[in-house]
Design a protein around this motif. Structure first.
Motif, PDB file in Angstrom:
ATOM      1  N   SER A  48       0.842  -1.198   0.000  1.00 26.49           N
ATOM      2  CA  SER A  48       0.000   0.000   0.000  1.00 26.49           C
ATOM      3  C   SER A  48       0.878   1.249   0.000  1.00 26.49           C
ATOM      4  O   SER A  48       1.889   1.288  -0.668  1.00 26.49           O
ATOM      5  CB  SER A  48      -0.932  -0.050   1.199  1.00 26.49           C
ATOM      6  N   THR A  49       0.523   2.263   0.771  1.00 32.10           N
ATOM      7  CA  THR A  49       1.234   3.534   0.813  1.00 32.10           C
ATOM      8  C   THR A  49       2.692   3.335   1.202  1.00 32.10           C
ATOM      9  O   THR A  49       3.004   2.592   2.124  1.00 32.10           O
ATOM     10  CB  THR A  49       0.545   4.476   1.814  1.00 32.10           C
ATOM     11  N   GLY A  68       5.744  -0.842   0.507  1.00 36.19           N
ATOM     12  CA  GLY A  68       4.606  -0.408   1.312  1.00 36.19           C
ATOM     13  C   GLY A  68       4.969  -0.438   2.785  1.00 36.19           C
ATOM     14  O   GLY A  68       5.544  -1.408   3.269  1.00 36.19           O
TER      15      GLY A  68
END
Length: 158
Positions: A48-49, A68
Motif C-alpha cells: 500500500s502507501t 509499502g
C-alpha cells in the motif's frame, strides 16, 4: 475457486496477447530515466502507501519497485510497458505485472500483481506524477483477490 482461477487465467492471456504484438522500435528517449518518490493508496492491498522507484530500461519498458510501509511491510516488483499518448506531450499510459511479498500482523502474503495507469512528467521541473490501479492476487495463506489498489504517485525525476 475454479471460476476465479479460470477468469484470472483468461485476463492474463488477454493482457499478454496485447503486448505480444510486434513493437515499433523508436529512438525516442523517455521523458525521464529514473524517478523516486511516494505512492499513496489504500491500506487493504499487501503493498500500500510507501516508497516507489521507477527506472526506464528504454523508451517503452520500465521496472518499478514499491515498498509499502503501512499495516506491516510489503514489496512489489513490476515490469511495465509504456505507450505515449500522442495528443499530450510527456503523458503515457502503461500496463504491466509482477509479484509481491508482504508481512502483516504475523501473516506472510505472497502473490502476483497487475498494474495499469497514466504517467505524466512535467516538462519544466523534475516531477513525475502517476495514477494507477494495482490489483493483487494473494497465493498463500489468505488466498484471494484485492482490487482496491488505486494509487497516486509523485516522484522526483533524474
Amino acid at each position: 475457486m475454479k471460476k476465479f482461477l479460470v477468469i484470472s487465467s483468461m485476463m492474463l492471456m488477454c493482457c499478454s496477447s496485447l503486448f505480444a504484438q510486434e513493437e515499433i522500435t523508436t529512438t525516442a528517449e523517455p521523458a525521464y530515466r529514473t524517478a523516486v518518490g511516494i505512492r499513496i493508496g489504500p491500506n487493504s492491498p499487501a503493498v500500500s502507501t510507501g516508497i516507489t522507484v521507477k527506472h526506464f530500461l528504454d523508451d517503452r519498458h520500465a521496472l518499478e519497485g514499491m515498498l509499502g510501509l503501512t499495516n506491516g511491510v510489503g514489496f512489489c516488483g513490476l515490469y511495465e510497458w509504456h505507450q505515449p499518448i500522442a495528443s499530450v506531450e510527456n503523458l503515457q499510459w502503461f500496463a504491466g505485472g509482477g509479484a509481491f511479498l508482504g508481512v502483516r500482523e504475523s501473516r506472510t502474503l505472497l502473490g502476483v500483481a497487475g498494474i495499469v495507469g497514466l504517467d505524466y512528467k512535467f516538462p519544466q521541473i523534475p516531477l513525475n506524477i502517476s495514477i494507477d490501479w494495482k490489483p493483487e492476487i494473494n497465493l498463500i495463506n489468505d488466498v484471494g483477490y484485492d482490487g482496491a489498489g488505486v494509487g497516486l504517485s509523485a516522484r522526483f525525476t533524474f
